[in-house]
Design a protein around this motif. Structure first.
Motif: not given
Length: 460
Positions: A62-87
RNA sequence: GUGGUUGUAGCUCAGCUGGUUAGAGCGCUGGAUUGUGGUUCCAGAGGUCGCCGGUUCGAACCCGGUCUUCCACCCCA
């Protein structure tokens, strides 16, 4: 529209005054590390996400700082997964890198990657910042420095003895007296858990035990019961919770309790021998104390555990910690390599030293001589003198233009310079320079030819 | 991540039950003092009261949100 500048919470800027003091501490630690035969390495400030995740427990993740991917960081995420909202399941898909959380895990990764180039036992030190997404408090930052020394590929308690001595040398050099080095042993904790029949609840059990100082015996018992430990198990632990007894007293109770546990006995044997031999070797600034309630780094420590407490009367969390981990490199595929290490918390040591007024005045003086600028011709002669002094190692500066002398003096005073050199037209004609001691106001005149004597006098 | 707390000049802080032009000390700049700082005296500059929105005739003050500070948890150097 100018934006209002700011820095992220839990981070700090360091000015010249603070840095002089920080460098002073770092230099003491570094000198000690090298004197003890450790070699420096550095690793990147960020690692691969997978290298860090899962190494520090759920809390650590929880305490680790994660670095957001560069560019289109949502490209590997499906719409359904995004909708689920499971961080939790989303994070690894949008982040492949993370900021270093400590220096130990990156070191383990380093050892595994460079195993063929290293000569074992390998002793390294590392002084670098680490980052934690924690909520800041006094002495707790989101960016802070750790100063680590570890050795891999060495078994036997000589290493533990050496680390105790290393701690002591650093604190002695810093003038930090009255530090307590607490020591415990993972096998002792395992032994207790075994004896009371709670081996499966080792972590819950030790975390509760660790809070004895803070919440008292009753609080610890309550927490243990709350975590599902059996009442008769908690009953057996009670003798260890007697806060009226001193550390050694509780240590003896422990020997009784663990008489039937093989692991427990192994741990005790280590502890006893570290304590006895340290006693024989002696310590200058600190005391080594066994502490049954000490529990830390449970996710990888397997042998001795250290934690360093600031001198009594200083409100500060631990200023150092460490221990032995028999299989840290195992998670990266290199088996049977034992490691031990300790860490100094630079930022907390700084705060403790500040509170105790332990910085020597010489640390704050960063300039030996300051030269007043009286004008073009005078400054030419002065600058020559400045360069000469610098070449001998005298820290010297000169005012860049011929401002009012009063203003230049004020500036010199602010910079904390102990003496000022004046070369006005009188001195220029006579081939002299005048030196004013700022504290006493005394002034003396030297011939330009005597500059080397003057420099030698300052460096004495 | 949970609960609480703080924010007014560069710094430390005043500012009354909401009422006109928001103050002090220190610091800063200039002068008294064109070759002498740390003492003294005089003058001056410096604030969208964290930010956004709301209530009100009127908000530094009340309400909501947000950021920040510090504190207690959690955990940790």
């Amino acid at each position: 529209m100018a934006q209002k500048p700011g820095i992220p919470k839990g981070t700090r800027d360091f000015g010249p005054g603070e840095l002089a003091r920080r460098y002073y501490i770092i230099e003491v630690i570094r000198e000690a590390f090298e004197r003890f035969g450790f070699q420096p390495i550095e690793t990147p400030s960020f690692e691969n996400y997978d290298t860090l995740m899962g190494k520090y427990g759920d809390e650590g993740d929880r305490l680790i700082f994660k670095i957001l991917n560069s560019g289109d960081f949502l490209s590997k995420v499906g719409a359904d997964e995004l909708a689920k909202g499971d961080a939790n399941s989303l994070t690894p898909k949008i982040s492949e890198k993370a900021l270093r959380y400590d220096l130990t895990v990156p070191f383990a990764r380093y050892v595994v990657m460079h195993q063929n180039e290293l000569d074992f036992p390998f002793k390294r030190y590392q002084i670098q910042p680490v980052w934690r997404a924690d909520r800041p408090q006094r002495g707790r930052f989101r960016e802070f420095f750790q100063c680590d020394a570890d050795v891999v590929g060495a078994t036997g308690i000589l290493q533990e003895l050496e680390f105790v001595q290393l701690y002591d040398r650093v604190f002695d050099q810093l003038g930090l007296k009255g530090v307590t080095i607490k020591i415990n042993h993972r096998k002792v904790l395992a032994g207790i858990a075994e004896v009371i029949g709670a081996s499966d609840k080792l972590i819950d059990f030790t975390v509760a035990l660790d809070k004895l100082d803070k919440i008292g015996a009753a609080g610890v018992e309550k927490e243990m019961l709350g975590k599902g430990l059996a009442p008769d198990a908690v009953e057996k632990v009670k003798p260890l919770l007697d806060t009226t007894m001193d550390a050694m007293g509780r240590f003896e109770k422990l020997e009784e309790l663990l008489s039937d546990s093989e692991v427990g006995q192994e741990g005790l044997a280590d502890l006893r021998s570290i304590l006895e031999q340290t006693d024989a070797l002696g310590l200058r600034a600190s005391t080594l104390v066994p502490d049954v309630t000490l529990a830390r780094g449970l996710n990888y420590y397997t042998g001795a555990i250290f934690e360093v407490a600031a001198p009594e009367g200083v409100e500060m969390g631990s200023i150092g910690g460490g221990g032995r981990y028999d299989d840290l490199t195992g998670i990266f595929g290199l088996k049977d390599l034992s490691g031990v290490g300790i860490s100094f918390g630079l930022d907390r040591i700084y705060l403790v030293m500040e509170q105790l007024g332990l910085f020597p005045p010489s640390v704050d003086q960063q300039l030996d001589v300051f030269c007043i600028n009286f004008g073009e011709a005078e400054a030419k002669a002065a600058f020559k003198l400045v360069l000469n002094l610098r070449s001998k190692g005298v820290r010297t500066d000169i005012y860049p233009n011929a401002a009012k002398v009063g203003k230049q003096f004020k500036y010199a005073d602010k910079r904390g310079v102990p003496r000022v050199i004046l070369i006005g037209d009188e001195e220029l004609k006579a081939g002299n320079f005048t030196v004013r001691e700022m504290k006493s106001g005394e002034q003396a005149t030297f011939s330009m030819a005597q500059w080397e004597d003057f420099a030698a006098q300052l460096l004495r």
